[in-house]
Design a protein around this motif. Structure first.
Motif, mmCIF file in Angstrom:
data_model
loop_
_atom_site.group_PDB
_atom_site.id
_atom_site.type_symbol
_atom_site.label_atom_id
_atom_site.label_comp_id
_atom_site.label_asym_id
_atom_site.label_seq_id
_atom_site.Cartn_x
_atom_site.Cartn_y
_atom_site.Cartn_z
ATOM 1 N N PHE A 286 1.847 9.364 -5.739
ATOM 2 C CA PHE A 286 2.193 10.730 -5.378
ATOM 3 C C PHE A 286 3.436 11.197 -6.130
ATOM 4 N N LEU A 287 4.383 10.260 -6.310
ATOM 5 C CA LEU A 287 5.711 10.615 -6.815
ATOM 6 C C LEU A 287 5.745 10.802 -8.327
ATOM 7 N N PHE B 150 1.030 4.257 -2.731
ATOM 8 C CA PHE B 150 0.917 5.688 -2.402
ATOM 9 C C PHE B 150 2.124 6.468 -2.902
ATOM 10 N N TRP B 151 3.314 5.879 -2.675
ATOM 11 C CA TRP B 151 4.552 6.536 -3.117
ATOM 12 C C TRP B 151 4.459 6.890 -4.599
ATOM 13 N N ILE C 204 0.845 -1.210 0.000
ATOM 14 C CA ILE C 204 0.000 0.000 0.000
ATOM 15 C C ILE C 204 0.873 1.250 0.000
ATOM 16 N N LEU C 205 1.926 1.214 0.825
ATOM 17 C CA LEU C 205 2.802 2.383 0.898
ATOM 18 C C LEU C 205 3.486 2.610 -0.446
#
Lengths: 219, 240
Positions: free
Chosen positions: A78-79, A74-75, A70-71
């Motif tokens: 967003f990135l 998200f990374w 999940i992280l």
């Protein structure tokens, strides 16, 4: 107990769910393909006799294996737009996240597969005049892939399940489509249990097929 | 790439606390879930090695069900579907009666899911012990409970320390799925900080570093424990 439930909602939701499954399968197939290609490259770098290269590849793998998926999603969600400078939509950023993440897992499987082929074979290959790359390409990798097909497929079933995590960025895969209808029509029980059954049947068939294959292909 | 770095924002008032409590919840969910996973997983793993066909069948069905449904779907089943299937009063209790329903749902979901994985490891650990040991134990007059308690389990658990370690780290990472039902753990908090401050790089970096740190610490610790408890001459199954 079941009298309050309205199973007809599944029929009405069907086209939407099928679209969702299409998205799930598309993500799974591309991510498996990308993950295996990148994972093979990583595995070859990781077993390279040149220390700095194997160190970099090893760090990459350990890094991604210690992060929750999940992280990672998200990374990249967003990135990637930050790096490119414009939004590219959920699909591509999630796809990049999956390929980068799963490659770390595939790498470990492929490395184990390569190392299961005895060293003598590379030596024999180089002795008859093949280069290191040729020995890998024509002698080691074909055997290694044969050894690791069951594990690769098992990992791909896990990958198929993992694609449901795109829910967190709202991409309309199988789970997210079901969730949208479930909350719109307030039919949580019916939709969630239906998709659970569908996932279960697909994954069970997959793992049974893997077991059959395993018996057939063991050298 | 235009990005305004501002690491200081993480030290500002609510955000530092958010990260801190988020990390706390992550650890708490992971540890509680692991207790369930380890206990239940050991029981089911042992059941799968028994001669009794019914026990083996129950074990197999459990493992197949929990392994073949995506964790996120299981999370929703526990949170939204499970209380509806219970009798009304019980359902109400599960939904509203217990304090922190999200937390306990996440713990139970992760625990039962990981138990299926632990069960497979326990089964393979016991399977890796040569049959002579079981026969020898029976021959000297141990009951089957004693065979497991004194011979098979002590050896089996030592063999599977590395794969169990990666299962524990799996629970630790999977606890991030708690965010979908509203557990404010580490990943949820770092996303929340991103939404409040637009300083996503900083927030996600801190979360990443914390996850890596825990993984590294647990790995190092378990390697030490594995070395200490190793029985000379026995092999170990490498981590998968």
């Amino acid at each position: 107990m079941f009298k309050d439930f309205d199973w007809a909602v599944i029929g009405r939701a069907l086209p939407f769910l099928v679209d969702g499954m299409g998205m799930t399968l598309q993500l799974t197939v591309i991510a498996i393909f990308g993950g295996i290609c990148f994972g093979t490259l990583l595995a070859l770098l990781r077993i390279s006799p040149f220390r700095p290269i194997s160190f970099v590849a090893g760090s990459y793998v350990n890094f991604f294996r210690s992060m929750p998926l999940i992280l990672v999603i998200f990374w990249f969600y967003f990135l990637v737009p930050q790096i490119i400078g414009r939004p590219i939509g959920g699909f591509y950023s999630v796809l990049i996240a999956f390929v980068m993440f799963e490659a770390a897992y595939y790498c470990e499987i492929i490395r184990a597969g390569i190392q299961s082929v005895t060293r003598g074979q590379i030596m024999a290959g180089t002795a008859i005049g093949l280069s290191y790359i040729q020995a890998m390409r024509y002698i080691v990798l074909p055997q290694a892939f044969r050894n690791m097909i069951p594990v690769l497929l098992t990992q791909s079933i896990i990958m198929f399940q993992d694609t449901s995590l795109v829910y967190v960025v709202g991409l309309r895969d199988f789970l997210t489509s079901a969730d949208l209808i479930a909350t719109r029509d307030n039919r949580l029980v019916e939709l969630y249990s239906t998709i659970a059954v569908v996932y279960f049947i697909l994954c069970l068939l997959g793992s049974l097929a893997v077991r059959r294959l395993q018996r057939k292909y063991t050298i | 790439m235009n990005y305004n770095w501002n690491w200081g924002v993480l030290l500002d008032d609510p955000y530092l606390m958010w990260m801190y409590t988020g990390f706390g919840w992550t650890c708490l969910v992971a540890i509680c879930a692991w207790v369930i996973a380890f206990t239940l997983g050991s029981i089911i793993g042992v059941m799968r090695t028994l001669d009794n066909g019914i026990a083996r069948g129950i074990g197999t069905v459990y493992v197949e069900i929990f392994r073949n449904i995506p964790l996120l779907v299981q999370m929703f089943l526990w949170y939204f579907v499970f209380p509806e299937l219970l009798p009304k009063d019980w359902g109400h209790f599960v939904k509203r009666g217990i304090p922190l329903p999200e937390f306990w749902t996440a713990v139970v979901c992760l625990g039962t899911y990981t138990a299926a994985r632990v069960a497979e490891q326990v089964r393979s650990g016991i399977g890796a012990i040569r049959n002579d040991q079981r026969n020898a134990a029976i021959a000297i007059g141990l009951t089957s409970v004693q065979v497991y308690r004194y011979v098979l389990l002590p050896v089996g658990f030592r063999i599977i320390i590395p794969p169990l370690t990666s299962d524990f780290l799996g629970v630790f990472k999977n606890s991030s799925l708690g965010l979908t039902i509203g557990v404010l753990e580490l990943t949820a908090q770092s996303r929340q900080i991103t939404e409040y401050t637009f300083q996503g790089f900083e927030a996600f970096t801190v979360a990443t570093v914390l996850y890596c740190l825990v993984t590294f610490t647990v790995m190092t610790l378990m390697q030490k424990i594995e070395g200490r408890t190793r029985i000379p001459g026995m092999l170990s199954l490498g981590a998968k």
